[in-house]
Scaffold this active site. Structure first.
Site, PDB file in Angstrom:
ATOM      1  N   ASN A 255       6.915   8.925   7.657  1.00 56.35           N
ATOM      2  CA  ASN A 255       5.545   8.513   7.359  1.00 56.35           C
ATOM      3  C   ASN A 255       5.209   9.019   5.963  1.00 56.35           C
ATOM      4  OD1 ASN A 255       2.806   8.152   7.267  1.00 56.35           O
ATOM      5  ND2 ASN A 255       2.384   9.197   9.207  1.00 56.35           N
TER       6      ASN A 255
ATOM      7  N   ARG B 299       6.589   4.210   9.252  1.00 56.85           N
ATOM      8  CA  ARG B 299       5.208   3.736   9.256  1.00 56.85           C
ATOM      9  C   ARG B 299       4.961   2.992   7.946  1.00 56.85           C
ATOM     10  NH1 ARG B 299      -0.299   7.076   8.417  1.00 56.85           N
ATOM     11  NH2 ARG B 299      -1.661   5.278   8.545  1.00 56.85           N
TER      12      ARG B 299
ATOM     13  N   HIS C  77      -4.862   1.713  10.121  1.00 53.83           N
ATOM     14  CA  HIS C  77      -4.879   2.790  11.131  1.00 53.83           C
ATOM     15  C   HIS C  77      -4.481   2.258  12.508  1.00 53.83           C
ATOM     16  CE1 HIS C  77      -7.995   5.159   8.549  1.00 53.83           C
ATOM     17  NE2 HIS C  77      -6.782   5.667   8.363  1.00 53.83           N
TER      18      HIS C  77
ATOM     19  N   ARG D 130     -12.639   6.621  -1.333  1.00 52.40           N
ATOM     20  CA  ARG D 130     -12.791   5.161  -1.405  1.00 52.40           C
ATOM     21  C   ARG D 130     -14.232   4.763  -1.131  1.00 52.40           C
ATOM     22  NH1 ARG D 130      -8.223   4.538   3.019  1.00 52.40           N
ATOM     23  NH2 ARG D 130      -6.508   5.552   1.929  1.00 52.40           N
TER      24      ARG D 130
ATOM     25  N   GLU E 145       0.401   8.816  16.394  1.00 49.76           N
ATOM     26  CA  GLU E 145       1.001   7.663  15.709  1.00 49.76           C
ATOM     27  C   GLU E 145       2.528   7.682  15.788  1.00 49.76           C
ATOM     28  OE1 GLU E 145      -1.401   9.340  12.974  1.00 49.76           O
ATOM     29  OE2 GLU E 145      -2.432   7.519  12.318  1.00 49.76           O
TER      30      GLU E 145
END
Ligand code: AMP
Length: 398
Positions: A10, A91, A179, A235, A384
């Site tokens: 990841n 990922r 996500h 962001r 995840e």
């Protein structure tokens, strides 16, 4: 099935996280996890822990390049101290408009994903680099891509279509959502307790929120790129497009090339905005909470914009779902920042979301709503990597 060691990779803009699982029939056991962090600096971090949390590797190497960083990981995994991976899951934030399914990685697939870097410009370059290196350094080991957009593929057209002309829609400008591995892992962990109408708020350094009906995504806050939706660490989240045009005109007046102007606009919207931009201080929620405690008003405003935006999204997704049975908080802030959860839910009592302050006073997995709250509110850490292992095992069996 024999036990199968699966490596999960990841990568982020300055780090590579990894974990090694053993998959045996339905059982998944995490054996090790680790990270190289601080790529591009002289004093990085490289650590590996076993499942009990014992540090097996703990170093501070210079990490001038991502090549140096990934070689440390590959060398450690080849050292014989760890089981050799039989399969690797990567990922990937976005595969662009054409790659929507998790699948076996080939050199051609990597080239195609790289062509779509503009769909996740901060994430794709390092991810495709790591995929190429993993194919080279682990010859014969099958590698699979697991997309953060995959969970959102069930959205109806009215959720993913953007109000733009067809010439742009036809080249893939639409809502993808991100996500997804985190959302999928919440539904997986809830299992048979997954309610008909569920909202999950993934609040980390990147933040998004998703409306889920009967375990399937029906709408999500992030859009074409992870810059859309909720204000997050650096962001903007959703913003009047006129703001981007205004800033672009200012940039264009002093910037010769179109590509340079686009890069500067990207920096404005994705790296210097959000909690960092508003506070002028940090994108780290812990730092913001400390500053608020010292009376810093810009930090207070940054966090208020964050929590207020999330409350608004919860309300709008309740309209999409026709009510709500359960709200789940996840991600670094969702799991740990007690004050953010309280502030987000403070005005939602009339919508049936009532926290119990004592129950909310926890970090990690818990039910935090009051006994008589019509909507159950829970905190569930994401898993995840476990989802990636599940996809790898499923794809290997095909
Ligand atoms: P993630 O991207 O999921 O790792 O989440 C990172 C965010 O979680 C950062 O803003 C951190 O400040 C925040 N975070 C992590 N631990 C805590 C904590 N104990 N209290 C408040 N915020 C936290």
């Amino acid at each position: 099935m024999a036990s199968l060691p699966v490596l999960v990779l990841n990568s982020g803009s300055s780090s590579i996280k990894f974990s090694l699982y053993e998959a045996c029939n339905g059982e998944r056991t995490r054996l090790f996890d680790g990270a190289v962090d601080g790529i591009g600096t002289d004093l990085g971090k490289f650590w590996i822990k076993d499942a009990a949390g014992n540090k097996l590797v703990d170093q501070n190497p210079a990490l001038p390049t991502r090549a140096v960083a990934f070689k440390l990981v590959a060398d450690a995994l080849h050292s014989g101290d760890f089981p050799a991976p039989a399969a690797i899951g990567h990922r990937m934030v976005s595969g662009g408009p054409t790659i929507q399914e998790n699948q076996l990685i080939t050199p051609e697939l990597i080239d195609e994903m790289e062509r779509y870097t503009a769909f996740a410009p901060l994430h794709t370059p390092i991810a495709v680099y790591i995929m190429r290196e993993a194919l080279r350094l682990f010859p014969g080991v099958p590698n699979f891509v697991c997309l953060d957009t995959y969970f959102h593929r069930t959205m109806p057209e009215e959720a993913w279509r953007m109000p733009i002309p067809e010439e742009y829609a036809s080249i893939g400008v639409r809502r993808y959502g991100y996500h997804g591995l985190s959302y999928e892992s919440i539904v997986y962990q809830l299992g048979t307790e997954t309610p008909a109408r569920l909202i999950v708020a993934h609040l980390g350094n990147g933040a998004s929120i998703t409306a889920i009906r009967d375990g399937k995504c029906v709408d999500t806050s992030m859009g074409l790129t992870p810059t859309g939706g909720i204000i997050s660490g650096t962001r903007t989240g959703d913003i009047d497009p006129g703001v981007l045009l205004f800033v672009l005109r200012q940039i264009a007046a002093e910037t010769p090339g179109t590509a340079e102007a686009a890069d500067k606009l990207e920096t404005f919207a994705s790296k210097k905005a959000g909690l960092l931009g508003v506070s002028g201080l940090t994108n780290d929620m812990r730092g913001l909470r400390d500053a608020i405690a010292q009376g810093d008003e810009r930090a207070r405003m940054a966090v208020t914009l964050f929590t207020r935006t999330i409350s608004k999204w919860i309300g709008s997704f309740m309209a999409v779902l026709g009510g709500l049975d359960m709200l789940v908080f996840t991600g670094g802030i969702g799991e740990n920042d007690i004050a953010s959860r309280a502030e987000i839910c403070a005005g939602l009592g009339p919508l049936g979301i009532v926290l119990d302050p004592a129950r909310n006073n926890v970090r990690g997995e818990a039910v935090i709503s009051s006994e008589d709250s019509p909507v159950t509110v829970r905190v569930i850490p994401p898993a995840e990597d476990l989802m990636i292992v599940n996809h790898v095992v499923r794809l290997l069996a095909q």
